[in-house]
Scaffold this active site. Sequence first.
Site, mmCIF file in Angstrom:
data_model
loop_
_atom_site.group_PDB
_atom_site.id
_atom_site.type_symbol
_atom_site.label_atom_id
_atom_site.label_comp_id
_atom_site.label_asym_id
_atom_site.label_seq_id
_atom_site.Cartn_x
_atom_site.Cartn_y
_atom_site.Cartn_z
ATOM 1 N N ASP A 185 -4.752 -0.588 -1.824
ATOM 2 C CA ASP A 185 -6.169 -0.470 -1.535
ATOM 3 C C ASP A 185 -6.870 0.085 -2.774
ATOM 4 O O ASP A 185 -6.355 1.011 -3.420
ATOM 5 C CB ASP A 185 -6.400 0.483 -0.348
ATOM 6 C CG ASP A 185 -6.227 -0.200 0.991
ATOM 7 O OD1 ASP A 185 -6.074 -1.442 1.025
ATOM 8 O OD2 ASP A 185 -6.253 0.504 2.020
ATOM 9 N N ASP A 219 0.799 -1.233 0.000
ATOM 10 C CA ASP A 219 0.000 0.000 0.000
ATOM 11 C C ASP A 219 0.832 1.283 0.000
ATOM 12 O O ASP A 219 0.559 2.219 0.768
ATOM 13 C CB ASP A 219 -0.954 0.000 1.198
ATOM 14 C CG ASP A 219 -1.949 -1.152 1.145
ATOM 15 O OD1 ASP A 219 -1.876 -1.970 0.219
ATOM 16 O OD2 ASP A 219 -2.790 -1.240 2.056
ATOM 17 N N CYS A 248 -1.872 -3.074 7.565
ATOM 18 C CA CYS A 248 -1.730 -3.900 6.366
ATOM 19 C C CYS A 248 -0.419 -4.668 6.306
ATOM 20 O O CYS A 248 -0.380 -5.796 5.817
ATOM 21 C CB CYS A 248 -1.936 -3.037 5.124
ATOM 22 S SG CYS A 248 -3.595 -2.316 5.076
ATOM 23 N N LYS A 250 -6.715 -4.716 -3.651
ATOM 24 C CA LYS A 250 -7.490 -5.291 -2.549
ATOM 25 C C LYS A 250 -8.492 -4.277 -2.025
ATOM 26 O O LYS A 250 -8.377 -3.073 -2.289
ATOM 27 C CB LYS A 250 -6.565 -5.761 -1.422
ATOM 28 C CG LYS A 250 -5.752 -4.654 -0.751
ATOM 29 C CD LYS A 250 -4.729 -5.267 0.198
ATOM 30 C CE LYS A 250 -3.916 -4.217 0.944
ATOM 31 N NZ LYS A 250 -4.701 -3.486 1.963
#
Length: 230
Positions: free
Chosen positions: A54, A13, A170, A122
């Site tokens: 994300d 991320d 994460c 995701k």
Amino acid sequence: MADGRKAALACIDVQEDFCDNPDGALAVKGACALTPIWNELLSLPFAVKLATRDYHPRDHVSFASQHKGKQPFTSTLKVKNPENEQDVFTTTLWPDHCVQGTLGCEYISQFARSKLTHSIEKGQDKRVEMYSGFGPPYRNPKFGMTEMEDVLKKEGITDLFVVGLAFEYCVKYTAIDAVACGFRTFVIEDGTKAVDQSEQNLTAVRKELQDNGVVLIKLFSLELEKIKKS
């Protein structure tokens, strides 16, 4: 690597909304300064170099804006497994971030994404939170898993090195899932930052990672020296 082992790098991320610039919707202090470290690691001879990001719809369940009376960072929500209401995960609620089609969703501009072999999205399912690059936290049954495990196993990866954002969310959940999937897993602490950077929080996260079989290392570690020489 020696003994038939094969290593991958996972950059978690590394997106504009997590970068501490004026426009980062969920900025992590010190995140942008890590870019040279991530890029340096991407220059090493890892067999797989992947990044996750994300990729949320505008009405994602983790956004405080979707819940009347809830506040980002301080409010929590119990989110059920869509396939088993008894399987519940409690998540922190966040400001709207990494929304599909926005600049905040993109990898930070200085990140050497051209060196990636794989990019994994995701958090597209608005109904569930997904911190881990492998999928949501539900295991009874598993639900909505990404292609990450399949990619790594197809390439014969045995060892996974994890960096990125954020350390206690994460990065942590990805590393713990990696161990559960059978990978020897390392978190490179110099390559990650936490949302809560208090020593109390960092100590607790380190313990949780170690209790789950994750090895914490630094940039100048024997394990990375082996990668450089492979």
